[in-house]
Design a protein around this motif. Sequence first.
Motif, PDB file in Angstrom:
ATOM      1  N   TYR A  80       0.843  -1.193   0.000  1.00  0.00           N
ATOM      2  CA  TYR A  80       0.000   0.000   0.000  1.00  0.00           C
ATOM      3  C   TYR A  80       0.882   1.249   0.000  1.00  0.00           C
ATOM      4  O   TYR A  80       1.750   1.421   0.862  1.00  0.00           O
ATOM      5  CB  TYR A  80      -0.916  -0.006   1.217  1.00  0.00           C
ATOM      6  N   PRO A  82       0.274   5.222  -0.137  1.00  0.00           N
ATOM      7  CA  PRO A  82      -0.611   6.398  -0.184  1.00  0.00           C
ATOM      8  C   PRO A  82      -0.027   7.509  -1.057  1.00  0.00           C
ATOM      9  O   PRO A  82       1.191   7.660  -1.178  1.00  0.00           O
ATOM     10  CB  PRO A  82      -0.701   6.828   1.281  1.00  0.00           C
ATOM     11  N   PRO A 204      -6.424  11.975  -0.300  1.00  0.00           N
ATOM     12  CA  PRO A 204      -7.253  10.863   0.200  1.00  0.00           C
ATOM     13  C   PRO A 204      -7.952  10.084  -0.907  1.00  0.00           C
ATOM     14  O   PRO A 204      -8.144   8.870  -0.795  1.00  0.00           O
ATOM     15  CB  PRO A 204      -8.268  11.560   1.119  1.00  0.00           C
ATOM     16  N   GLN A 205      -8.333  10.737  -1.984  1.00  0.00           N
ATOM     17  CA  GLN A 205      -9.066  10.048  -3.053  1.00  0.00           C
ATOM     18  C   GLN A 205      -8.185   9.028  -3.755  1.00  0.00           C
ATOM     19  O   GLN A 205      -8.556   7.854  -3.900  1.00  0.00           O
ATOM     20  CB  GLN A 205      -9.601  11.070  -4.050  1.00  0.00           C
ATOM     21  N   SER A 207      -5.410   7.809  -2.619  1.00  0.00           N
ATOM     22  CA  SER A 207      -4.922   6.843  -1.633  1.00  0.00           C
ATOM     23  C   SER A 207      -5.962   5.758  -1.380  1.00  0.00           C
ATOM     24  O   SER A 207      -5.628   4.574  -1.256  1.00  0.00           O
ATOM     25  CB  SER A 207      -4.572   7.566  -0.327  1.00  0.00           C
ATOM     26  N   GLU A 208      -7.224   6.141  -1.269  1.00  0.00           N
ATOM     27  CA  GLU A 208      -8.276   5.153  -1.038  1.00  0.00           C
ATOM     28  C   GLU A 208      -8.402   4.209  -2.226  1.00  0.00           C
ATOM     29  O   GLU A 208      -8.633   2.997  -2.057  1.00  0.00           O
ATOM     30  CB  GLU A 208      -9.610   5.865  -0.772  1.00  0.00           C
ATOM     31  N   GLN A 209      -8.264   4.735  -3.425  1.00  0.00           N
ATOM     32  CA  GLN A 209      -8.286   3.889  -4.615  1.00  0.00           C
ATOM     33  C   GLN A 209      -7.142   2.878  -4.584  1.00  0.00           C
ATOM     34  O   GLN A 209      -7.314   1.714  -4.919  1.00  0.00           O
ATOM     35  CB  GLN A 209      -8.195   4.764  -5.864  1.00  0.00           C
ATOM     36  N   ARG A 211      -5.737   1.757  -1.850  1.00  0.00           N
ATOM     37  CA  ARG A 211      -6.037   0.787  -0.793  1.00  0.00           C
ATOM     38  C   ARG A 211      -7.008  -0.286  -1.292  1.00  0.00           C
ATOM     39  O   ARG A 211      -6.858  -1.464  -0.991  1.00  0.00           O
ATOM     40  CB  ARG A 211      -6.632   1.509   0.423  1.00  0.00           C
TER      41      ARG A 211
END
Length: 695
Positions: A80, A82, A204-205, A207-209, A211
């Motif tokens: 992962y 970020p 965050p966008q 990074s969430e993708q 994850r």
Amino acid sequence: MSRYNHYRKTPSKAIFIRVLGVVVTVAILAIGLPKAGIVKYQYQIGEPWDEDPVIAQDSFPVFKSEERMQQERDSLRSYYEPYFRVDPEVEAGQIDSFIRCFDADLQKVIPKHYKKHVEEQLAYVYSRGIISLEDYDRLKNDNTRNVRLYQQNNSSVEPVSYLFTEKSAYEYLMNTTDTIHIEHDKLAQCNLSRFLWANMTYDPQKSEQQRIEVDNMMVPYMGQVLSGQKIVDKGQIVDEYIFQELISMEQHQQQQAKSITEIVYIMVGKIILLAILVILLLIYFIQFRSDFLLNYRNMLFVMVMYLIFPLITYQLVENNMMSVFIIPYCILPILLRVFQDSRTAFTTHIITILTCAISLQHPYEFILIQSLAGMVAVFSLQQLQQRSDLFRAIILVTGSALFIKLSIDLIQGNLFKPTGVDTYTYIYLIIAGALSLMAYLLLIPIERIFRFTSAVTLVELSNINNPLLRTLSEEAPGTFQHSMQVSNLAAEVANRLGAKSLLVRIGALYHDIGKMENPGFFTENQNLEEKEQSSEKNPHNGLSSEKSAQIIIKHVTDGMKLAEKHGLPRVIRDFIITHHGHGMTKYFYLTIKNANPDREIDKSIFTYPGPNPTTIEQAILTMADSVEAASHSLKQYDDNSIDNLVENIVGEQMKDGLFEECAITLQEIRTAKETLKEKLRTIYHTRIQYPKEKG
């Protein structure tokens, strides 16, 4: 017919409360039952499978355990990365700010060659990247190794350790100085921290993708079970993979949605079966212990004991925690036997075991072992007067449970099968026996909550060194001796009638403690005083009959006050208040009536406040107390005198209606009278006169 039954018309309110109680009890049990339609087995890793072979009815995946899934998640976190966006304007702006500041002020105190050095160092720090302290701490807490830095269409992966925070960047600038050309003190005057700002911000966008992409790399299952495949055979050791197959099968069953009709049928089946058992328990109380229905404390205690064990069983089965044989079910009959009676203990235990068995797949062995073990608990515990009584009962219960299990294994031929016997059940039964010792620890809380009195407490009260009894023996010795004699008489009668002899014995010891307030007004104490001081007059001389009667009657209310002050149990206080019932002080009543034949005498002045005895034990004490006291007035102690005394005393009590409110039969009263006669003959037997030596 039970002595505890009171046949009377049941009011509508009582009927409503009973119906409501049944409905509430059934509702609680129905809610607590394991979910319908899902086959629940009891199994643990490393234990043999003692149920029938399990065949898969549908195909389903074998899911990994939560622990294994968490391990894989932790492992995949290394992949992962970020996203952080690099802002080049921050670097240019802060370096430009430093140049302007240096040209305006700093060059006056700091050499010019410092300017180029600081510019190069700031450029290097910003090239590696500065992130906020908050983002840095989050990365460390998540054990993130790398981050992805992007600027427009370009991106690169850098280790977290390669990045700076504002604080670490400042420390780097100050600690990597060329000490030959740059002096640390002068460099510190530049206050370089004001030119260090984070030039990378968390996205965050993106990074969430990232994850989600990493999580999708994880496969949640480790195999497949096909329809018709045998999952586990009887006697097979349950390993980790079989364990997960069984868990996955239960999860698959839960996912199979049921129709509303099926759910309704299942709930109706639950309610009908539970209602039958609860109604049977209610019928028992109506038929044999209707007095419980009139005493909310007794009924509440029984219902709490009835509910708690099924609910515990349902939770164990629902969550596959461990075998139900580890639950100490024999605590229920032991406590009910101690605080109630054997019949109630046995009936409630059997209905409780059947209620628990509803949740089991194969309840035959469970019902047989627990029912017979409960019977042993009831039969082996006559009185719980000391710890050894409980230990003996529990040893017998545990031993019987083990032998019953062994007999079942012999019948089923398990001893000769390759898989052998299930040793875990034997271990669970032994543990349950050890846990049953909690019954002793529960005695005091139950006594306090429900205001019961156990035999252990009664034995403690029987100690004549008890402060209250010791004071009685010192201040009213005649009353103390009278109480001892009444105690022996009443206990013997109780034994003959099958009543609670220990209870009536202790009640007799304390029934006259109120006489301590005015001991000299009672004849048993006057006799002793006259021996020491013959000139002392009877304290009743000079008093009116009404006044004397009130002093005598007052020993009942005085006794209640002393009993409450010293914390005597309610059941003992009941003996104090009822041992005269609504009887009269006939000596003083007849004295004033004979002296004033034309005057209407107020009987209430000479009548005890009552109430009349309501239990057979209280009735026994009432008879024994009056008979023992009157026996001292006999001029001769032959059989006829004793027989007439007992018949007259008890006959007068029956005539006055003292026994109308308690469950004692005429036959039991006759037996009580015969027992009292026998005991009095033994007490007042004629001794042989020894001859004198002639000489």
